[in-house]
Design a protein around this motif. Sequence first.
Motif: not given
Length: 235
Positions: A168-180, A213-223
């Motif tokens: 449940n937490m890993g997707a945002r963690y991985s996405a943030s690393v890739a983004c950084l 790294m936020s509880v804000l919803p991620v836009e659907e088209d990003w997924i």
Amino acid sequence: EEITEERIEEAINLSNKFLGAQTIIISTLPLNNNVLTPSEWEGVAKINQMVRDIARSWGKSTRQPGDVKWILVQEFGNFTNQVVWTNAKHAKLINDSATLPDFSQQGWELAGANYLLKRLSAETFWNPSTAMVCAEQTFERLNEKNETVEDCVRNKISRDGAHWCVENMGARYSASVACLLGCVHNGEGPSADDMHDVEMVRRCAQSCNERFMSVLPVEEDWINSQKIALFSKPV
């Protein structure tokens, strides 16, 4: 007390010396079972601010060719603090009248943080924070020693107050690393000697943390699009 600015900088330089790393991402610290008192929680916040300060001031005058060029901060601590606060609010572990904090405000997690320190006595090996592991309010039951303990229905954030549920937490963690990493390595790449580029990387890193790294919803088209979630550049 064992985590100091000097030791963090030593670890950074050792990773460069032995691994050749020139871009390093440091995650801020989250709540864990070692935090038992308000002063210890304040200590975690101080360490996280120390990390931000190191990243902000890195290499302004002392960097040599081949040294670490970029220190980026992944706001994992702020993210998990937001998740735990939101969970506690939903589970009615904090006052219903509590207003939504400004998660962008430095030190927001220190205000009214006593709910983080309440422990679940049903766990015998160590007592995790109820706000981290409970999906609902606690209830009393008898344990195997016929002692009255507090227990709860568990959530899918953390099972033991020490580890986070990767599912449940890993997707945002991985996405943030890739983004950084994209802030530095996508395209031609910025120059650490150009102050304009440095500022653009800082803005990009801030945007990555605000997105993932936020509880804000991620836009659907990003997924369903690898072009945005896994690609980032200074804007």
